[in-house]
Design an enzyme around this catalytic site. Structure first.
Site, PDB file in Angstrom:
ATOM      1  NE  ARG A 102      -3.398 -11.255  -2.475  1.00  0.00           N
ATOM      2  CZ  ARG A 102      -2.471 -10.464  -1.943  1.00  0.00           C
ATOM      3  NH1 ARG A 102      -2.594  -9.147  -2.043  1.00  0.00           N
ATOM      4  NH2 ARG A 102      -1.437 -10.963  -1.311  1.00  0.00           N
ATOM      5  CG  HIS A 129       1.136  -5.035  -4.066  1.00  0.00           C
ATOM      6  ND1 HIS A 129      -0.211  -4.774  -3.984  1.00  0.00           N
ATOM      7  CD2 HIS A 129       1.452  -5.718  -2.927  1.00  0.00           C
ATOM      8  CE1 HIS A 129      -0.692  -5.277  -2.864  1.00  0.00           C
ATOM      9  NE2 HIS A 129       0.288  -5.857  -2.205  1.00  0.00           N
ATOM     10  CD  GLN A 132       1.708  -2.666   0.915  1.00  0.00           C
ATOM     11  OE1 GLN A 132       0.969  -3.597   1.169  1.00  0.00           O
ATOM     12  NE2 GLN A 132       2.015  -1.731   1.814  1.00  0.00           N
ATOM     13  CG  ASP A 225       8.012  -8.054  -0.792  1.00  0.00           C
ATOM     14  OD1 ASP A 225       7.374  -8.461   0.190  1.00  0.00           O
ATOM     15  OD2 ASP A 225       7.660  -8.245  -1.966  1.00  0.00           O
ATOM     16  CB  CYS A 268       4.270  -4.882   1.489  1.00  0.00           C
ATOM     17  SG  CYS A 268       5.003  -6.370   0.769  1.00  0.00           S
ATOM     18  NE  ARG A 296      -2.908  -2.653   0.566  1.00  0.00           N
ATOM     19  CZ  ARG A 296      -2.793  -3.976   0.383  1.00  0.00           C
ATOM     20  NH1 ARG A 296      -1.779  -4.638   0.927  1.00  0.00           N
ATOM     21  NH2 ARG A 296      -3.671  -4.626  -0.352  1.00  0.00           N
TER      22      ARG A 296
END
Length: 317
Positions: A102, A129, A132, A225, A268, A296
């Site tokens: 990450r 991402h 996700q 988001d 998310c 996830r």
């Protein structure tokens, strides 16, 4: 067989994405039947950016698969500062069967993949991402059925990693993906062009618009988001203030009413109630964000196990 990575959503084919999602669904139904990492095999999990769900879900996923999550604090390791990415990749690749990272720039994870000699998974970069999105697609599939032909409307910052991964991941799945965003915050042209190519190939479509109603009209799923992504904290006042360019794109009850009556809402997380989404939506009956968060775990188990198996098939030693 070439070494496979998951650095962006289109690193798998349409068929492979469907296979991975089907595997995730099976794993969710029987969580401890897939033991790909029994040994325990070690997976290096490296965090340069803040994390909650990613660390929880990958640590649990690796343990459920029979492996050991070797979590590395990126601030202490200072990858690319104290030591080159290439050298870190060579070290980690000798001590693990896969690397999860990450980080910030997409160029960083691409360099890691060039030198690691084991599968590398993007746990979030500034551009994408993809893990996700796998979880989101799994969630939509659970609630709405087969993905091809479904419509997903995303409202918010069209230039962030979620919007760009939605473009690729949903188009790859054969969905109709709409990005509602101010003209000042468009996806990267090359990513939009790639999404249009994927949509044409798999029966979906792509729309980028500055009209939030057009974005969600009749949609099967509505997503948003945060308006302030990691690294944008200095812009918080302009992004969340009264003059925010995103204010029109807030997902509230009025906007959700424009979607299909059976539409689901996704986020998310972390969510900032009163900004990108109102409390009555994220905590309301159409919200599936807690299923999405749990997924996830299952989606990451599936992509991790799949990549490790691909690598073993190409290099039996």
């Amino acid at each position: 067989m070439p070494l496979r990575h998951f650095l962006r959503d289109d690193d798998v084919t349409h068929e492979e994405q469907a296979e991975i999602l089907a595997r995730a669904a099976r794993i969710k139904g029987a969580p401890f039947t897939d033991r790909t990492l029994v040994g325990p095999e070690v997976v290096a999990v490296l965090f340069d950016k803040q994390t909650l769900r990613t660390q929880l879900s990958f640590s649990a996923a690796i343990a459920h698969l029979g492996g050991y999550p070797m979590v590395v604090d990126g601030k202490l390791a200072q990858v690319g500062v104290r030591e080159s990415i290439a050298d870190v990749a060579r070290v980690m690749g000798r001590e693990s069967v896969a690397i999860v990272w990450r980080t910030y720039g997409q160029d960083r994870i691409e360099e890691m993949a060039r030198y690691a000699q084991v599968p590398v998974i993007n746990a979030l970069t500034d551009d994408f991402h993809p893990c996700q999105i796998l979880a989101d697609l799994l969630t939509i599939q659970e609630h709405k059925g087969a993905l091809p032909g479904l419509t997903l409307g995303y409202c918010g910052d069209g230039a962030n990693n979620m919007a760009q991964s939605y473009l690729l991941g949903a188009a790859l799945a054969g969905m109709h993906i709409r990005i509602g965003t101010p003209a000042s915050h468009q996806p990267k042209p090359e990513i939009l062009a790639r999404a249009e190519e994927l949509a044409a190939e798999h029966g979906g479509s792509v729309l980028v618009t500055d009209d939030p109603v057009e974005t969600v009209s009749g949609a099967d799923a509505v997503a948003t988001d945060t308006w302030v992504s990691m690294g944008q904290e200095k812009e918080k006042d302009s992004r969340q203030g009264a003059e925010s360019p995103f204010a029109r794109f807030q997902v509230n009850a009025g906007l959700m009413a424009q979607a299909d009556p059976g539409a689901v809402f996704l986020h998310c997380l972390p969510a900032y109630r009163g900004f990108e989404v109102t409390e009555d939506v994220i905590d309301g009956p159409q919200s599936v964000v807690w299923d999405e968060s749990e997924n996830r775990l299952h989606a990451q188990k599936a992509i991790l196990a799949w990549l490790v198996e691909q690598h073993r098939a190409g290099d039996p030693t």
